[in-house]
Design a protein around this motif. Structure first.
Motif, PDB file in Angstrom:
ATOM      1  N   UNK A   1      -8.367 -24.938  22.894  1.00  0.00           N
ATOM      2  CA  UNK A   1      -8.714 -23.856  23.799  1.00  0.00           C
ATOM      3  C   UNK A   1     -10.228 -23.676  23.868  1.00  0.00           C
ATOM      4  N   UNK A   2     -10.729 -23.482  25.077  1.00  0.00           N
ATOM      5  CA  UNK A   2     -12.145 -23.240  25.307  1.00  0.00           C
ATOM      6  C   UNK A   2     -12.309 -21.990  26.152  1.00  0.00           C
ATOM      7  N   UNK A   3     -13.314 -21.208  25.814  1.00  0.00           N
ATOM      8  CA  UNK A   3     -13.606 -19.956  26.507  1.00  0.00           C
ATOM      9  C   UNK A   3     -14.987 -19.995  27.138  1.00  0.00           C
TER      10      UNK A   3
ATOM     11  N   UNK B   1     -17.055 -27.504  28.262  1.00  0.00           N
ATOM     12  CA  UNK B   1     -17.724 -26.277  28.667  1.00  0.00           C
ATOM     13  C   UNK B   1     -16.923 -25.582  29.753  1.00  0.00           C
ATOM     14  N   UNK B   2     -16.866 -24.266  29.670  1.00  0.00           N
ATOM     15  CA  UNK B   2     -16.180 -23.445  30.650  1.00  0.00           C
ATOM     16  C   UNK B   2     -17.182 -22.431  31.169  1.00  0.00           C
ATOM     17  N   UNK B   3     -17.364 -22.385  32.483  1.00  0.00           N
ATOM     18  CA  UNK B   3     -18.379 -21.533  33.089  1.00  0.00           C
ATOM     19  C   UNK B   3     -17.757 -20.705  34.196  1.00  0.00           C
ATOM     20  N   UNK B   4     -17.954 -19.382  34.124  1.00  0.00           N
ATOM     21  CA  UNK B   4     -17.467 -18.460  35.136  1.00  0.00           C
ATOM     22  C   UNK B   4     -18.600 -18.051  36.068  1.00  0.00           C
ATOM     23  N   UNK B   5     -18.235 -17.611  37.261  1.00  0.00           N
ATOM     24  CA  UNK B   5     -19.200 -17.077  38.204  1.00  0.00           C
ATOM     25  C   UNK B   5     -18.483 -16.141  39.168  1.00  0.00           C
ATOM     26  N   UNK B   6     -19.258 -15.324  39.878  1.00  0.00           N
ATOM     27  CA  UNK B   6     -18.718 -14.490  40.933  1.00  0.00           C
ATOM     28  C   UNK B   6     -18.630 -13.012  40.631  1.00  0.00           C
ATOM     29  N   UNK B   7     -18.934 -12.602  39.413  1.00  0.00           N
ATOM     30  CA  UNK B   7     -18.872 -11.193  39.086  1.00  0.00           C
ATOM     31  C   UNK B   7     -19.966 -10.406  39.783  1.00  0.00           C
TER      32      UNK B   7
ATOM     33  N   UNK C   1     -14.348 -12.466  44.366  1.00  0.00           N
ATOM     34  CA  UNK C   1     -13.742 -13.767  44.103  1.00  0.00           C
ATOM     35  C   UNK C   1     -14.480 -14.423  42.937  1.00  0.00           C
ATOM     36  N   UNK C   2     -13.768 -14.613  41.849  1.00  0.00           N
ATOM     37  CA  UNK C   2     -14.327 -15.261  40.677  1.00  0.00           C
ATOM     38  C   UNK C   2     -13.978 -16.747  40.683  1.00  0.00           C
ATOM     39  N   UNK C   3     -14.855 -17.546  40.078  1.00  0.00           N
ATOM     40  CA  UNK C   3     -14.627 -18.971  39.964  1.00  0.00           C
ATOM     41  C   UNK C   3     -14.844 -19.404  38.525  1.00  0.00           C
ATOM     42  N   UNK C   4     -14.121 -20.442  38.125  1.00  0.00           N
ATOM     43  CA  UNK C   4     -14.256 -21.001  36.790  1.00  0.00           C
ATOM     44  C   UNK C   4     -14.190 -22.511  36.890  1.00  0.00           C
ATOM     45  N   UNK C   5     -15.104 -23.175  36.194  1.00  0.00           N
ATOM     46  CA  UNK C   5     -15.106 -24.633  36.139  1.00  0.00           C
ATOM     47  C   UNK C   5     -15.146 -25.092  34.694  1.00  0.00           C
ATOM     48  N   UNK C   6     -14.251 -25.998  34.347  1.00  0.00           N
ATOM     49  CA  UNK C   6     -14.251 -26.647  33.046  1.00  0.00           C
ATOM     50  C   UNK C   6     -14.773 -28.070  33.197  1.00  0.00           C
ATOM     51  N   UNK C   7     -15.629 -28.482  32.277  1.00  0.00           N
ATOM     52  CA  UNK C   7     -16.202 -29.817  32.341  1.00  0.00           C
ATOM     53  C   UNK C   7     -16.321 -30.390  30.940  1.00  0.00           C
ATOM     54  N   UNK C   8     -16.431 -31.709  30.866  1.00  0.00           N
ATOM     55  CA  UNK C   8     -16.542 -32.392  29.590  1.00  0.00           C
ATOM     56  C   UNK C   8     -15.433 -33.406  29.407  1.00  0.00           C
TER      57      UNK C   8
END
Length: 125
Positions: free
Chosen positions: A113-115, A3-9, A19-26
């Motif tokens: 690739x994950x989006x 999973x890829x999750x963005x935040x900060x918009x 400042x945007x952030x992105x975290x990949x997990x799994x």
């Protein structure tokens, strides 16, 4: 699955910063590529910035000198510091992670690739 999750918009005035952030997990052994694209409805996605494993950060021409991508302190995270924003920077910002998974003891691997689903950035006065 990864999973890829963005935040900060959000909404910011011209000349301001976000400042945007992105975290990949799994199931992740390593990440070869992690970065940002943006898109306005009806247009193709535009490359913004990325960090490539073992390499230097890369930037799209339209954001060079204004945006900075960096690794986060948390596992499998990146941040995008956006300064001197202008209305042309408006769009949905998507995070992409290219994930490596080791499949044998010799180190052979597969990549995928994950989006993320995107976070909206609006630059307007």
């Amino acid at each position: 699955q990864v999973q890829v999750v963005e935040s900060g918009g959000g909404l910011v005035q011209p000349g301001g910063s976000l400042r945007l952030s992105c975290e990949a997990s799994g199931r992740i052994d390593s990440i070869d590529f992690m970065g940002w694209y943006r898109q306005v409805p009806g247009n193709e996605r535009e490359f913004v910035a990325a960090i490539i494993s073992g390499g230097r950060p890369n930037y799209g021409d339209s954001v060079k000198g204004r945006f900075t991508i960096s690794r986060g302190n948390a596992k499998n995270t990146v941040h995008l510091q956006m300064d001197s924003l202008n209305p042309a920077d408006t769009g949905v910002y998507y995070c992409k992670a290219t994930v490596r998974r080791v499949i044998n003891v010799e180190g052979a691997y597969r990549t995928m690739e994950y989006w993320g689903k995107g976070t909206l950035v609006t630059v307007s006065s």
